[in-house]
Structures are given as C-alpha cells and as structure tokens.
Design a protein around this motif. Structure first.
Motif, PDB file in Angstrom:
ATOM      1  N   ARG A 100      -3.266  -7.249  13.665  1.00  0.00           N
ATOM      2  CA  ARG A 100      -3.023  -8.120  12.638  1.00  0.00           C
ATOM      3  C   ARG A 100      -4.142  -8.508  11.863  1.00  0.00           C
ATOM      4  O   ARG A 100      -4.248  -8.639  10.610  1.00  0.00           O
ATOM      5  N   ALA A 125      -4.957  -7.455   8.108  1.00  0.00           N
ATOM      6  CA  ALA A 125      -5.257  -8.554   7.006  1.00  0.00           C
ATOM      7  C   ALA A 125      -6.532  -8.247   6.525  1.00  0.00           C
ATOM      8  O   ALA A 125      -6.698  -8.409   5.178  1.00  0.00           O
ATOM      9  N   GLU A 178      -5.940  -5.465   3.916  1.00  0.00           N
ATOM     10  CA  GLU A 178      -5.198  -6.102   2.672  1.00  0.00           C
ATOM     11  C   GLU A 178      -6.078  -6.873   1.719  1.00  0.00           C
ATOM     12  O   GLU A 178      -6.043  -6.776   0.710  1.00  0.00           O
ATOM     13  N   THR A 179      -6.947  -7.549   2.552  1.00  0.00           N
ATOM     14  CA  THR A 179      -8.049  -8.311   1.607  1.00  0.00           C
ATOM     15  C   THR A 179      -8.855  -7.334   0.800  1.00  0.00           C
ATOM     16  O   THR A 179      -9.137  -7.659  -0.489  1.00  0.00           O
ATOM     17  N   CYS A 214      -3.976  -6.604  -1.741  1.00  0.00           N
ATOM     18  CA  CYS A 214      -2.486  -6.393  -1.782  1.00  0.00           C
ATOM     19  C   CYS A 214      -1.877  -6.433  -0.538  1.00  0.00           C
ATOM     20  O   CYS A 214      -2.372  -6.572   0.366  1.00  0.00           O
ATOM     21  N   SER A 215      -0.504  -6.778  -0.569  1.00  0.00           N
ATOM     22  CA  SER A 215       0.140  -6.953   0.808  1.00  0.00           C
ATOM     23  C   SER A 215       0.818  -5.400   0.942  1.00  0.00           C
ATOM     24  O   SER A 215       1.537  -4.792   0.255  1.00  0.00           O
ATOM     25  N   ASN A 253       6.180  -5.250   4.385  1.00  0.00           N
ATOM     26  CA  ASN A 253       7.524  -6.406   4.149  1.00  0.00           C
ATOM     27  C   ASN A 253       7.892  -6.621   5.512  1.00  0.00           C
ATOM     28  O   ASN A 253       8.422  -5.467   6.261  1.00  0.00           O
ATOM     29  N   SER A 301       5.476  -1.994   2.128  1.00  0.00           N
ATOM     30  CA  SER A 301       5.578  -2.466   0.562  1.00  0.00           C
ATOM     31  C   SER A 301       5.425  -1.322  -0.397  1.00  0.00           C
ATOM     32  O   SER A 301       5.167   0.026  -0.075  1.00  0.00           O
ATOM     33  N   ASP A 320       3.083  -1.360  -2.613  1.00  0.00           N
ATOM     34  CA  ASP A 320       1.530  -1.080  -2.352  1.00  0.00           C
ATOM     35  C   ASP A 320       1.159  -0.117  -1.187  1.00  0.00           C
ATOM     36  O   ASP A 320       0.223   0.577  -1.093  1.00  0.00           O
TER      37      ASP A 320
END
Length: 306
Positions: free
Chosen positions: A44, A48, A51-52, A56-57, A60, A69, A71
């Motif tokens: 995780r 993370a 994504e940083t 974007c994320s 989902n 998602s 993205d």
C-alpha cells in the motif's frame, strides 16, 4: 483532469510499476502482496508513492476487492505500450526441496507449511513424503526430516548432508477413539484387546522398534485391518472403533482420541531427525525452511518425550 503522459510512465520506478501491475491483475491487495512476497502494508505504501508521483488515484474499491480507476486504466495502457509487461524479467525463485516422513508432515509440519505458502505465494516448494527407508534412500532434497531408531539417525539420506539434528523423541502407544470406548470398558491388558479391532499402518510392520505391537497383530486370525496410508489409519481409529499404534502426541493433537498406556512392558520409541544438503545449506530460502521446522518442534516441545 490531468492525464498520464507516456514520458512520465517511462520514468516510474520498475518496483512501483510491478507492484501496480500485480495489484491490477489480482484485484486484491492481500493476494498481490502474497504474490510479491511483501507485507500488504508495504504494498500500500508503494502504491501510495506511485499515486503521488502520478498525481492521481489508480484504484477504486469494489464489492470484490479493488478495480482500476480511469487513471489506473490509462496508466496500465501506457505500461503496455512501453512493453513493461514483456520486458521486465520475472524473478525466478529458487526451488526448495523438502523430504519429510509422512506422519511428521501430516501431524506436525503441515499446518506451518501451509502458513508459509499463504504468506509467500511466489515460493517454489517441492514436498516429498517418506513412507519407508527405501524412499529415504532414493530421494535427494535440500532439507530432509525422517524417523529413525533411538540409538542413531541411521539409516539416513544417501546424499551428502551436514550433521543430523535430533528434533524430538516420540513414544508410541495404542490409541482408541473416546466415542467408541467407555472409560470402564477400556482395555487395560493385552488380553482385553481380544474384543477390539486392530488397525496397522503397513510401514510400521517392518520396524524392529514396534516388535511388541507387530507380534500382537501378526498373531491375529481375525479383527485386523492393514492399510498403506497413514491418514487412513488415523481415520480408522477415529471413525471405526479401531485401536492403532500411533505417537503419544496424537491425544494432544486430537482430543477425540485417548491413549492406552501400560499394555506393553517394552517401550516403543523413535526419534525425529533433520539434516540439510551440504550443497544448498547456505541458501537463504533453505535456512528459512530449517528455522520454520525448528520453531515448529520447539513450540510443541510438551508433545514429545524428554
């Protein structure tokens, strides 16, 4: 919304890209962590961080785990376009070969080995069961756990191993299922066994250490069942009102069984030995397996003879 450019995707850390690909394929962070052989918390953190970097994320939540998602789908397409899926090599895991006596695997080590593969889905583990001295002589393995007499580990493996390590001394006594035997009617002498069905694992028939029991079984003209599978012998004791010779710890492992000590004057014992192949003993995965086996026996010390 910002889009993920191919140039940005190209400069992503390959470790983060691999974590994303495996998570996308599994649709479950827990399973993805197992496949990557890392903790779910570490996975995780990596996602993370990714994504940083991408701002974007990528995932989902869904009813069945996680899904990509919009993205995330775009990033996945960029990775495919960059041939990451084909060009990043799969890290080959070394093959660990474990040979273990069938009763020890079934009664003692099986559960911890299952826990090992649950934690590490990428492990390559070859498990061979030993059901005779002949099979012990025929195999080659990285780690071998076998049963021998109380005087020495011989006969042992035929390949080159380090100094054998004694893991436990096992005492063997007849056992019966509690539900098929009232306390007042349980046999207290060999003569009392005449009214009971006996079951014998065929492998034990060849062992000098079990001569008192084997002689009793061989004298029977009726009420004897001989089986070639250890697990079937246990099931016969549990479910068919049979009496069978098994390690003393079975009544600790299965509260539905009760030991019948005192029927034989001569003790029947064997010892559990472990040895490691001299060619592979320095490998980290082999050492990990050795430590698992040692810890398993240490945690169950009260099961065994002193």
């Amino acid at each position: 919304m910002p889009t993920i450019e191919t140039t940005r995707a190209r400069h992503i850390d390959p470790v983060l890209a691999r974590s994303f690909r495996v998570s996308a394929r599994c649709g479950c962070f827990t399973q993805a962590a197992r496949s990557l052989n890392i903790k779910a918390t570490q996975l995780r953190k990596q996602l993370a961080q990714l994504e940083t970097q991408l701002q974007c994320s990528l995932f989902n939540p869904s009813d069945n785990g996680v899904s990509l998602s919009r993205d995330g789908l775009e990033f996945q397409a960029h990775l495919i376009a960059l041939a990451h899926e084909r060009d990043l090599p799969v890290i080959e895991q070394p093959l660990i070969r474990l040979a273990v006596a069938e009763p020890i695997l079934h009664d003692i080590l099986g559960r911890d080995l299952i826990s090992l593969v649950r934690r590490n889905a990428s492990v390559r583990l070859d498990i061979v069961t030993l059901d005779s001295e002949l099979s012990l002589q025929a195999i080659s393995a990285d780690v071998v756990v076998w049963l021998a007499g109380t005087d020495s580990p011989l006969p042992g493996p035929s390949f080159n191993v380090g100094e054998p390590q004694r893991l436990a001394r096992l005492g063997y006594v007849p056992h019966i299922s509690k539900r098929y035997s009232r306390v007042a009617a349980r046999p207290e002498s060999l003569d009392d066994l005449a009214d009971f069905l006996l079951v014998q694992w065929q492998h034990d028939r060849q062992l000098d250490a079990f001569n008192p029991w084997n002689s009793l079984v061989d004298q029977r003209l009726a009420a004897v069942v001989r089986v070639h599978a250890y697990e079937l012998m246990l099931e016969m004791i549990r479910s068919s009102a049979c009496i069978g010779l098994v390690p003393h710890y079975l009544s600790q492992l299965d509260r539905g069984l009760v030991a019948l000590p005192g029927l034989f004057e001569q003790p029947m014992e064997r010892q559990v030995w472990m040895a490691v192949n001299t060619e592979s003993r320095g490998q980290p995965d082999v050492q990990m397996l050795v430590e698992l086996i040692e810890n398993t026996f240490n945690e169950r010390r009260e099961w065994f003879q002193a």
